[in-house]
Design an enzyme around this catalytic site. Structure first.
Site, PDB file in Angstrom:
ATOM      1  N   ASN A   1       0.855  -1.190   0.000  1.00  0.00           N
ATOM      2  CA  ASN A   1       0.000   0.000   0.000  1.00  0.00           C
ATOM      3  C   ASN A   1       0.885   1.231   0.000  1.00  0.00           C
ATOM      4  O   ASN A   1       2.103   1.133  -0.025  1.00  0.00           O
ATOM      5  CB  ASN A   1      -0.939  -0.041   1.216  1.00  0.00           C
ATOM      6  CG  ASN A   1      -0.166  -0.131   2.517  1.00  0.00           C
ATOM      7  OD1 ASN A   1       0.591   0.775   2.850  1.00  0.00           O
ATOM      8  ND2 ASN A   1      -0.314  -1.244   3.233  1.00  0.00           N
TER       9      ASN A   1
ATOM     10  N   ASP B   1      -4.267  -6.638   5.144  1.00  0.00           N
ATOM     11  CA  ASP B   1      -5.283  -7.535   5.717  1.00  0.00           C
ATOM     12  C   ASP B   1      -5.226  -8.925   5.096  1.00  0.00           C
ATOM     13  O   ASP B   1      -5.644  -9.910   5.690  1.00  0.00           O
ATOM     14  CB  ASP B   1      -6.681  -6.944   5.489  1.00  0.00           C
ATOM     15  CG  ASP B   1      -6.887  -5.709   6.376  1.00  0.00           C
ATOM     16  OD1 ASP B   1      -7.499  -4.735   5.915  1.00  0.00           O
ATOM     17  OD2 ASP B   1      -6.384  -5.740   7.518  1.00  0.00           O
TER      18      ASP B   1
ATOM     19  N   LYS C   1       9.171 -16.937 -10.614  1.00  0.00           N
ATOM     20  CA  LYS C   1       8.389 -15.836 -11.196  1.00  0.00           C
ATOM     21  C   LYS C   1       7.269 -16.409 -12.069  1.00  0.00           C
ATOM     22  O   LYS C   1       7.516 -17.287 -12.885  1.00  0.00           O
ATOM     23  CB  LYS C   1       9.306 -14.955 -12.051  1.00  0.00           C
ATOM     24  CG  LYS C   1       8.575 -13.779 -12.703  1.00  0.00           C
ATOM     25  CD  LYS C   1       9.477 -12.993 -13.633  1.00  0.00           C
ATOM     26  CE  LYS C   1       8.675 -11.943 -14.404  1.00  0.00           C
ATOM     27  NZ  LYS C   1       9.521 -11.239 -15.402  1.00  0.00           N
TER      28      LYS C   1
END
Ligand code: PMT
Length: 398
Positions: free
Chosen positions: A208, A277, A287
């Protein structure tokens, strides 16, 4: 803490004298009224005019300057000062103060003042390690004089080692701390800050926009108030605050284990971190190759660290944050109740001057006793101060 304070900046004769200019700039920018006193030796390195121009105050160089005595002589400087800062503090000035010599403007005003005196030593590594110097410094520390320790590095005299003047920012932080009431002395405060990163594969992760600024402001503020501060930080680009122990983590589960391992020794926990969360159910070892036009990643819930803290029998004073984009008051109060917190800081992260990665914030504070406080728009340092003021007040009645 520094705005409108009268600070006497004592400049001594060392090659680092020029760094006092940067410190003066930081102090005046923070709103302090700075009066400079230069020793005779200091004038060999920097001119009084430089300091006079930057401080907008006359520079004091001679003890008995009749004009200075009329306007603001050495005794009134000593009486009016909120803080003395001596930069660079040479072995000479520290030796003189330690034995009570007062033979020039600077030593005389320091001897006469009741204000805190902060020394930032700088000298050759062998002078610094000289037992005579060390004894002088330890004597002054025992008498309550404050120090910003020199750092290790290459010195002007060509030597490597301890004796290099601390950065102006570190001395500035020392000044802040010297002017802050130690109302959290003896308290251990754990603060979380920054984002967490939940890896999808070795290349990609979910995170974030948290920069860590809010949590680092809280850590700085608590440290200035004398608290023993542990900062558990997700990945940020911020400089570690002076005097704060920092534990770096990446994922929510790492943050959880570091917090829970230390919480029993803490009086206060402030959870400013933006903890994810959810995390990917599967963390791919390699990958993920682009094969299809779209792909789905299944997410599973992360541990709710704050709820785990709130459920503890013997829990510390708990401060949570609520990052909302709507119904701020309702969502924040709900989180406070659900997680059994003592207070919560609600901030609307959809505002351009609040929340993630800005230097300001708008916060609504809610308290367990039902009271609340609208802090309005302020810097994150000011908001940290407001939050800590409430913590101090409520710790006393706990
Ligand atoms: O870092 P900055 O760029 O300065 O931005 C500051 C901030 C916006 C990150 C900060 O002010 C803030 O709001 N921090 C909390 C962000 C967040 O995760 O809020 P939330 O409403 O999702 O979580 C509520 C509380 O539970 C928070 O205290 C959080 O730390 C905690 N939590 C959340 C999830 C989880 N798994 N464990 C937790 O402990």
């Amino acid at each position: 803490m520094i705005a409108n304070k009268k600070i006497i900046l004592g400049v001594c004769g060392g090659i680092a004298a020029y760094k006092a200019i940067e410190l003066l700039r930081l102090l005046t920018k923070a709103g302090a009224d700075v009066h400079v006193i230069m020793t005779r030796a200091a004038q060999e390195f920097v001119t009084p005019l430089t300091f006079q121009t930057l401080s907008s105050n006359p520079v004091h160089t001679e003890l008995f300057n009749l004009i200075a005595e009329q306007e603001i002589g050495h005794i009134s400087l000593a009486d009016q000062a909120d803080l003395f800062i001596v930069v660079p503090a040479t072995a000479n000035i520290i030796g003189k103060i330690a034995v009570g010599i007062a033979d020039d403007m600077l030593t005389t005003t320091i001897m006469a003042t009741k204000a805190p005196v902060l020394f930032a030593p700088a000298m050759n590594v062998n002078m610094f390690s000289n037992p005579i110097y060390q004894e002088n410094e330890h004597k002054l520390r025992r008498l309550g004089y404050l120090f910003v320790d020199p750092i290790r590095g290459s010195l002007a005299c060509g030597w490597e080692g301890e004796g290099k003047l601390a950065a102006p920012e570190a001395v500035f932080e020392g000044a802040h701390a010297a002017l802050t009431e130690k109302n959290l002395r003896g308290r251990t405060i754990l603060i979380t800050a920054g984002p967490t990163r939940e890896e999808i594969d070795p290349v990609r992760y979910i995170s974030n926009h948290s920069s860590g600024k809010m949590g680092y402001a809280l850590a700085r503020g608590a440290c200035r108030r004398g608290a023993n501060v542990l900062l558990i930080s997700g990945p940020t680009a911020l400089t570690k605050p002076d005097g704060v122990r920092v534990v770096a983590v990446t994922s929510a589960s790492e943050m959880q284990s570091e917090v829970m391992a230390r919480v029993s020794a803490c009086d206060v926990v402030i959870k400013a971190a933006a903890v994810a969360d959810y995390r990917p159910l599967v963390r791919n070892a390699l990958k993920i190759k682009k094969k299809t036009e779209s792909t789905t990643i299944e997410l599973v819930k992360n541990p709710d660290i704050l709820a785990e803290l709130g459920a503890m029998e013997q829990r510390p004073f708990l401060v949570g944050f609520a990052a909302e984009t709507d119904a701020l008051a309702e969502n924040a109060e709900k989180k406070m109740r659900e997680k059994n917190l003592d207070m919560i800081v609600g901030n609307d992260v959809s505002q351009i001057d609040a929340g993630f990665n800005v230097d300001t914030n708008r916060a609504l504070l809610f308290f367990r006793d039902g009271s609340s406080c609208d802090c309005g728009l302020m810097s994150k340092d000011q908001l940290a101060g407001a939050i800590l003021d409430h913590v101090v007040a409520r710790l006393q009645t706990r």
